[in-house]
Design an enzyme around this catalytic site. Sequence first.
Site, mmCIF file in Angstrom:
data_model
loop_
_atom_site.group_PDB
_atom_site.id
_atom_site.type_symbol
_atom_site.label_atom_id
_atom_site.label_comp_id
_atom_site.label_asym_id
_atom_site.label_seq_id
_atom_site.Cartn_x
_atom_site.Cartn_y
_atom_site.Cartn_z
ATOM 1 N N SER A 167 60.416 -16.003 33.561
ATOM 2 C CA SER A 167 60.517 -14.870 32.640
ATOM 3 C C SER A 167 61.972 -14.628 32.268
ATOM 4 O O SER A 167 62.807 -14.335 33.127
ATOM 5 C CB SER A 167 59.942 -13.613 33.298
ATOM 6 O OG SER A 167 60.317 -12.492 32.529
ATOM 7 N N MET A 199 59.120 -5.576 24.908
ATOM 8 C CA MET A 199 58.766 -4.183 25.242
ATOM 9 C C MET A 199 59.202 -3.253 24.120
ATOM 10 O O MET A 199 60.267 -3.460 23.527
ATOM 11 C CB MET A 199 59.484 -3.762 26.524
ATOM 12 C CG MET A 199 59.230 -4.669 27.699
ATOM 13 S SD MET A 199 60.160 -4.080 29.121
ATOM 14 C CE MET A 199 59.798 -5.377 30.297
ATOM 15 N N HIS A 249 54.731 -12.067 25.904
ATOM 16 C CA HIS A 249 53.989 -10.979 26.538
ATOM 17 C C HIS A 249 54.332 -9.688 25.798
ATOM 18 O O HIS A 249 55.442 -9.158 25.942
ATOM 19 C CB HIS A 249 54.398 -10.924 28.019
ATOM 20 C CG HIS A 249 53.783 -9.815 28.791
ATOM 21 N ND1 HIS A 249 54.198 -9.488 30.066
ATOM 22 C CD2 HIS A 249 52.776 -8.956 28.501
ATOM 23 C CE1 HIS A 249 53.480 -8.477 30.515
ATOM 24 N NE2 HIS A 249 52.611 -8.134 29.584
ATOM 25 N N MET A 297 48.434 -8.437 35.610
ATOM 26 C CA MET A 297 49.732 -7.907 36.039
ATOM 27 C C MET A 297 49.675 -7.595 37.535
ATOM 28 O O MET A 297 48.771 -6.895 37.996
ATOM 29 C CB MET A 297 50.074 -6.612 35.291
ATOM 30 C CG MET A 297 50.384 -6.746 33.808
ATOM 31 S SD MET A 297 51.700 -7.906 33.403
ATOM 32 C CE MET A 297 53.104 -7.214 34.281
#
Length: 217
Positions: A8, A36, A65, A136
């Site tokens: 990530s 995000m 994501h 998650m």
Amino acid sequence: MSAKIAPSILAADFGHLASEVESINQHADMLHVDIMDGHFVPNLSLGMPVVRALRRHSNLPFDCHLMMTNPDAYLVELAAAGATIVTMHIEAIPDPTEAAAKARDLELGFGLVINPGTPFGAVLPFVELCDLVVVMSVEPGHGGQTFIDEVLREVEAARNFIDSEGLGADIEIDGGITTVTAPRARSAGVDIFVAGTSVFGEVNRGDAIENLRKAIT
Ligand code: DX5
Ligand code: ZN
């Protein structure tokens, strides 16, 4: 399938993103890109210009994501920026049928994500639309958190359903993955392991990825 490692980028040095992604290109199976919006999750990270810039430094599949409300609004731009797969939270898009079709039209892979408190049943009706089901194992929004063991029940439920229905979706786990937690997730049925801190927090990224692989084979 054989397990895959998806480092990530959230845990990388944002001042040196090009060399950070280059440090994993030869070792990783995918790059996990956490996007995000400061609304669906209480944090901001990066957006389309960064995805586009990273694309110039890597041929890895980009697993994007989307921790955001209205994730379907960004698919065209994400595809143009170089995304390979997009995953969206069922908590943000309760009926993802149209979004999945839109992703397909754009030749993007499509996946659905469940938060630690969300049961697998929430995505079950849509698994046939998915290339990926993401569980998650931390609350989304930040790297470096502790793995939540309880989510392994949902991984097992996903594995049983996908196998018994003969569906093609892979199972990904995201959050708190280390050489200690990854084997537990592998036993529960995970195919793809997102790893932020345990890869980019180490000096030698090749060794870090290799150590994760060894832990799960
Ligand atoms: C959390 C992100 C994760 C995070 C994982 O909101 O979705 O992908 O970067 O980081 P680690 O591996 O440090 O838990
Ligand atoms: Zn993530």
